[in-house]
Design a protein around this motif. Structure first.
Motif, mmCIF file in Angstrom:
data_model
loop_
_atom_site.group_PDB
_atom_site.id
_atom_site.type_symbol
_atom_site.label_atom_id
_atom_site.label_comp_id
_atom_site.label_asym_id
_atom_site.label_seq_id
_atom_site.Cartn_x
_atom_site.Cartn_y
_atom_site.Cartn_z
ATOM 1 N N ASP B 552 38.334 -23.580 -147.364
ATOM 2 C CA ASP B 552 39.666 -22.708 -147.500
ATOM 3 C C ASP B 552 39.743 -22.453 -148.736
ATOM 4 O OD1 ASP B 552 41.363 -24.315 -144.663
ATOM 5 O OD2 ASP B 552 39.636 -22.843 -144.670
ATOM 6 N N LEU B 557 39.872 -18.424 -153.490
ATOM 7 C CA LEU B 557 39.185 -18.151 -154.825
ATOM 8 C C LEU B 557 38.650 -16.762 -154.815
ATOM 9 C CD1 LEU B 557 38.235 -21.380 -156.800
ATOM 10 C CD2 LEU B 557 39.704 -19.591 -157.533
ATOM 11 N N ARG B 559 38.642 -14.385 -152.727
ATOM 12 C CA ARG B 559 39.288 -13.036 -152.294
ATOM 13 C C ARG B 559 40.066 -12.863 -153.623
ATOM 14 N NH1 ARG B 559 42.561 -12.612 -147.076
ATOM 15 N NH2 ARG B 559 42.443 -10.454 -147.331
ATOM 16 N N ASP B 561 39.589 -13.472 -156.719
ATOM 17 C CA ASP B 561 38.675 -12.872 -157.917
ATOM 18 C C ASP B 561 38.611 -11.382 -157.531
ATOM 19 O OD1 ASP B 561 36.952 -15.829 -158.724
ATOM 20 O OD2 ASP B 561 38.833 -15.085 -159.278
ATOM 21 N N LEU B 569 45.050 -17.756 -161.062
ATOM 22 C CA LEU B 569 45.132 -18.683 -159.804
ATOM 23 C C LEU B 569 44.448 -19.770 -160.159
ATOM 24 C CD1 LEU B 569 45.880 -19.202 -156.953
ATOM 25 C CD2 LEU B 569 43.480 -18.727 -156.175
ATOM 26 N N LYS B 570 45.462 -21.186 -160.171
ATOM 27 C CA LYS B 570 45.204 -22.475 -160.366
ATOM 28 C C LYS B 570 44.897 -23.263 -159.393
ATOM 29 C CE LYS B 570 46.081 -24.263 -164.198
ATOM 30 N NZ LYS B 570 46.451 -25.002 -165.454
ATOM 31 N N VAL B 571 43.874 -23.903 -159.091
ATOM 32 C CA VAL B 571 43.395 -24.718 -157.788
ATOM 33 C C VAL B 571 43.690 -26.175 -158.097
ATOM 34 C CG1 VAL B 571 42.039 -25.298 -155.993
ATOM 35 C CG2 VAL B 571 41.909 -23.023 -156.764
#
Lengths: 677, 677
Positions: B552, B557, B559, B561, B569-571
């Motif tokens: 997921d 990520l 989508r 980008d 966005l930080k994961v």
């Protein structure tokens, strides 16, 4: 991209740190057996008894057929075990019957299996506790009149232990399970040895005369067949719990699938041996047991309450020399203990299944994550409450409860093996290697045989037990199935509504921004909220208060005017002593005037550290929030003020190690405590 | 100032609109009497019986003393009524015993009264329902063995009715109350007329022989005095509920105080008359009743379960010609009905008292406002549950429950009249007009006499009833008192911590603002949150997501980008399947790096319209909010997305008229429904 790089780095580093400890955390076969196999192993404690009870309605005439029925049950056990070894090899990620059914037969079938498994968990608790109480009462007959209270009390103890989150430790399970296996095998060996040497054990009920029930004196071919089928379907209770290992493959050490399959085989062998031994010994020692004690000759008017010892209790007494012998108490204690542990497996299997279902959105999504401990606590309480209710309604009678138990078990057996047949079919369609194809065809045959036989048993169970109580289990399963389907449909409808098409357009920035600070009273939290509100880029800032008591409102106005606060205060009238309606009405009026603006409602809140403090604060603002959230164009900003107790809570939280979630052992999850330092 | 002008205008306009309708909404005396006086009027139904029951332990010897005890009770009733007329005139704003005690004797005494009143409410429900069941059983003796179930069932019905918020209508109360008064007066008149004309009614138990209990055969002066005092303190149950009118003065029409005082006098007169009549008739018709039915001669081994009709039932049967007569059933029905209504007054009096206590911060503050309906529902459920438990424990026995009842009643009587004495003392210190002073001295004397007599009765009650059950009421009162004091202390400590000194300095604006958007998944709610986040004046904006499932996270990520979103966005990694810990850890790290910054955490939420939807959404984000609120320097911004069901809820809410809050009638509150249009 920045995001990608971050993820890769963290995952690699994290995994590297943990890989050495991974091996120690997973279960060796000798510890996995007690955890996953306590349920099926313990069910042999009452399976023989159930067969005898069915035959006893016809008096003594057909008790000898028990050996044939037991043989059929053992054959079925072998088929199911071999079949599930295929499941384990094909699905090494765990997931068991549910994954197989939903992956191969479609989501509807998967959901049927899920509902059946959920009903199973409840019945596991009820039947195991009832059987455990049976054995306790066999050791201490004075407790006979308190059976139901004892059973409900045990369920309460189990629920409490699980609510506190005690780790499911392999060692805690190992001792009672191996003790039980050892005690039963020793008992069977001793008894059979005595029989061979001409000194066969004799049960206490051996000489009792058993009259047939009304209508069972003369049995024709048809009614006899029905009787045999009923006995067989009751005896199939020995198979309950076989699929647990297939759910927990990730918890085994590498090679996971092979170890799990080996454990399954060992479990099957031990179960079959114990079951055969107990049945043989029961026939040798001529145990007599009846569902209705009034069938025995020579009983008085209070015959309905006549206590009867369990079959395994009578055997232990016969072999080890009476009800005061050490051997008798050891067997009873081990049996009762392993049955209680078997009940406990349901409390640990439930979060696993719930997490899987939640991930597929058949249950509320928070069950998939650790965040909401309350959800699992609610689940444990619900599980315990329903099991306790069943025990109370059915007077903790194993015989009555089993009618509900078998249906769910064989539903999941049949559907999962049918799913495996299709799995191998698909694999064969794309596989070209001849050796692998041969192996796959063999596996498919095994699973097909398994599916047919368990499907046949399912029909037998439905035919023989539906009116005796299985309809309740059926109704519960249908209810759960509808509920889960409804939840999934809700989430699906929502996903459609909320879907964002690619390319994702950024939403239009609002025209103007209007900030409104809710002022309940003049205190430090409000002053902080005012400060933060002014830090926002807003076109207009104002403060709003509600005049619930006129004197308080006038005091507030006075202080506001004499203070240096440069924000206008608006006082809303409230004749009905409400906080929410005046504010929401005012906000709605603002929205109507300028629909394209965004209104930031700033609400000061108190961050509390103790549970009872949340009863004293924030309640009205929570209500206000929920009502404001209904208004489009409104954004709610909570400015917390940390109370002293919240600072203490923070210190406790950052210091306390993360505990292992329920069911984590079965999932093979990393242990946070092992990772620290 | 703007603020001041707004308030004045709104209040004036609001009041102007409502003043014409004000008069119609308040209660005329004839409707106020049933609402406020059903409790004291109904207690005469069992007061005589209680006196007889006490004397009956000594056999038939002292039954004649009942008339003397009844006379003393009537005198006390007159004293208390006259005394409370002073309370009503001096405190026309309502508030009753609590306001008097806390205003004149200090907050501790006020709290004692509050605790006593809360215990009173529970006992009112329990005693009234038990007495009502007694009378139902007198009419239908077959129900005798189901007394307790019937009583608990009635409590459940009352609770349900009150939970649904049925309006306390004057008319609903009027019919049964006036029917009861009429029936009893007609019964007494008929009976006395018969006695005068030589045709005295004879009760069914008139000829029964009553043996004294063991130890009561010979009574010395001391033990006889104790017996008389016990009988007197039981008879004082006729006074319970007299103070209700003093709580509800605002509900009367103008002139409020005078109408309330008149109603009080009328109520006292009717009570005294009915009580005198019932007692006289009981003595004339020679009713025999015993706490232990085994005292009657000629009873068998099952004497303990012998059903006895209530005194009022026996009188009705004697006067109107037997247990099948219409008059008998009318009297029983009216009695049972008015007793049930008396129990209902507790459910309506509770919110009134709770609101007052909440305003003084002795109870959670949300009880003062209408906002939190759940708080009142919880209170009603708690009230009903405790009353039901008492009925079950004491087997719905009025005699046993009365021991707990009288203590609280006379505590509040004594303290409120002592408070009035001090009130008049203070008034006399500043009053110069001779005529007013004379009146005040008279009032002070009346209240002093009242305080002394009820104080004496309180001592008698404590001495005679403490061991028989009053200790439970005492313990409950002490518990409530400590709880309320603890709540007040908590609020006081907090007020000190949160106090803002004048002049109020505005809090320093934060140095930098850092916005962080929590992204659970890519949907329309998240896109809206991102849009609003960028509209804030922030130095840095970033999005954060937690990788609970690797696939997921990678999907998200990808989508992100390929979309046009210009926010990084930080994961965050989450090996333990948690949402909250990774995010809070990250936020804390940000705070540590820059302590003077403010971090806005933007969380998309779903605004739901149905209760069960809140089980499926927002649960994890709520947990996240509560954990984030512990971190200083963090502001939480909720961006709601309105689900379709929430839009339907909005339409329902804006269309539905505001209902009258529980207890609003007694408060004399404006009726929202009358104000619309």
């Amino acid at each position: 991209m920045i995001g990608f790089a971050e993820v890769v780095k963290r995952l690699l580093v994290g995994r590297a740190l943990r890989s050495e400890k991974l091996h120690e955390r997973l279960l060796p076969k000798r510890l996995a057996l007690p955890i996953f196999a306590s349920d099926p192993l313990s069910s042999v404690a009452y399976a023989t008894q159930e067969i005898l009870l069915v035959f006893s309605v016809a008096g003594l005439a057909f008790l000898h057929l028990t050996s044939w029925v037991a043989t059929a049950v053992i054959v079925l056990l072998v088929v199911v075990v071999v079949s599930y070894r295929q499941v384990v090899r094909a699905y090494p990620g765990g997931g068991g019957s549910y994954a197989v059914a939903s992956g191969n037969l479609g989501p509807t079938a998967g959901l049927v299996v899920a509902a059946a498994l959920l009903v199973d968990y409840v019945m596991t608790v009820a039947v195991s506790v009832a059987a455990g109480v049976d054995n306790i009462v066999s050791a201490f007959p004075g407790l006979h009149e308190h059976r139901v209270s004892l059973a409900v009390g045990l369920v309460a103890v189990l629920a409490t232990v699980n609510l506190r989150g005690v780790r499911e430790s392999g060692r805690v399970f190992a001792v009672p399970t191996y003790l039980f296996i050892g005690a039963v095998l020793v008992m069977c060996a001793t008894g059979l040895f005595g029989w061979v040497t001409g000194n066969a054990p004799v049960a206490e009920s051996a000489g009792w005369q058993l009259r047939p029930e009304a209508g069972y004196e003369q049995l024709t071919g048809l009614t006899l067949t029905v009787l045999i089928l009923r006995a067989f379907s009751s005896g199939c209770t020995a198979l309950t719990g076989v699929e647990a290992i297939s759910n927990g493959v990730p918890a085994f050490r590498r090679p996971k699938a092979r170890n799990a399959a080996t454990t399954l085989a060992v479990m099957g062998l031990i179960s079959a041996t114990m079951f055969a031994g107990i049945t043989a010994l029961a026939l040798i020692s001529q145990v007599r047991i009846a569902a209705d004690p009034c069938q025995f000759s020579g009983t008085g008017p209070d015959c309905a309450d006549l206590p009867q010892r369990t079959v395994i209790g009578q055997l232990a007494a016969a072999v080890f020399g009476g009800h005061d012998s050490v051997g008798f108490f050891v067997v009873q204690a081990a049996t009762a203990l392993v049955l209680v542990l078997a009940a406990n497996t349901a409390f640990n299997g439930f979060p696993l299944l719930a997490s899987l279902l939640a991930r597929h959105r058949y249950l509320p999504e928070q069950l998939h994550m650790r965040g909401d401990r309350l959800a699992f606590s609610n689940g444990i309480i619900a599980l315990a409450a329903i099991a306790a209710a069943l025990l109370w309604v059915f007077h903790a009678s194993v015989t009555d409860l089993i009618h509900l138990y078998i249906l769910g078990v064989f539903t999941s057996f049949t559907l999962s093996q049918a799913g495996m047949v299709r799995h191998w079919g698909r694999a064969l369609a794309v596989e070209s290697d001849a050796g692998v194809r041969r192996h796959q065809r063999l596996a498919r045959t095994i699973n097909a045989v398994g599916a047919l036989t368990t499907g046949l048993v399912l029909i037998i169970v439905l035919a023989t037990k539906l009116t005796e109580g299985a309809y309740l289990a059926l109704a519960a399963g249908v209810l759960l199935w509808s509920l889960m389907r409804g939840i999934r449909r809700h989430y699906d409808v929502l996903a459609t509504e909320l879907a964002v098409t690619d390319p994702i357009e950024e939403s239009v920035a609002p025209a103007r921004v209007f900030t409104m600070v809710v002022v309940p009273r003049m205190d430090a939290a409000t002053v902080r909220a005012l400060g933060y509100a002014r830090a926002l880029r807003a076109d207009h800032v104002e403060a709003v208060t509600v005049a619930i008591d006129r004197e308080d409102a006038q005091d507030l106005l006075r202080r506001w005017d004499t203070s240096g606060i440069n924000v206008p205060l608006k006082v809303l009238d409230s004749p009905y002593r409400e906080l929410t309606r005046p504010i929401t009405a005012y906000v709605r009026s603002l929205v109507r005037k300028s629909p394209r603006d965004v209104i930031y409602v700033v609400i000061p809140e108190y961050s509390v550290g103790r549970w009872w403090e949340s009863l004293l604060h924030n309640r009205t603002t929570l209500w206000l929030r929920s009502r404001l959230m209904l208004i489009p164009g409104v954004v709610i900003i909570s400015v917390p003020w940390q109370l002293p107790s919240s600072r203490r809570l923070t210190r406790r939280l950052t210091r306390r190690p993360l505990r292992r979630a329920p069911g984590a052992v079965r999932r093979g999850e990393p242990d946070p405590r092992a990772d620290r330092g």
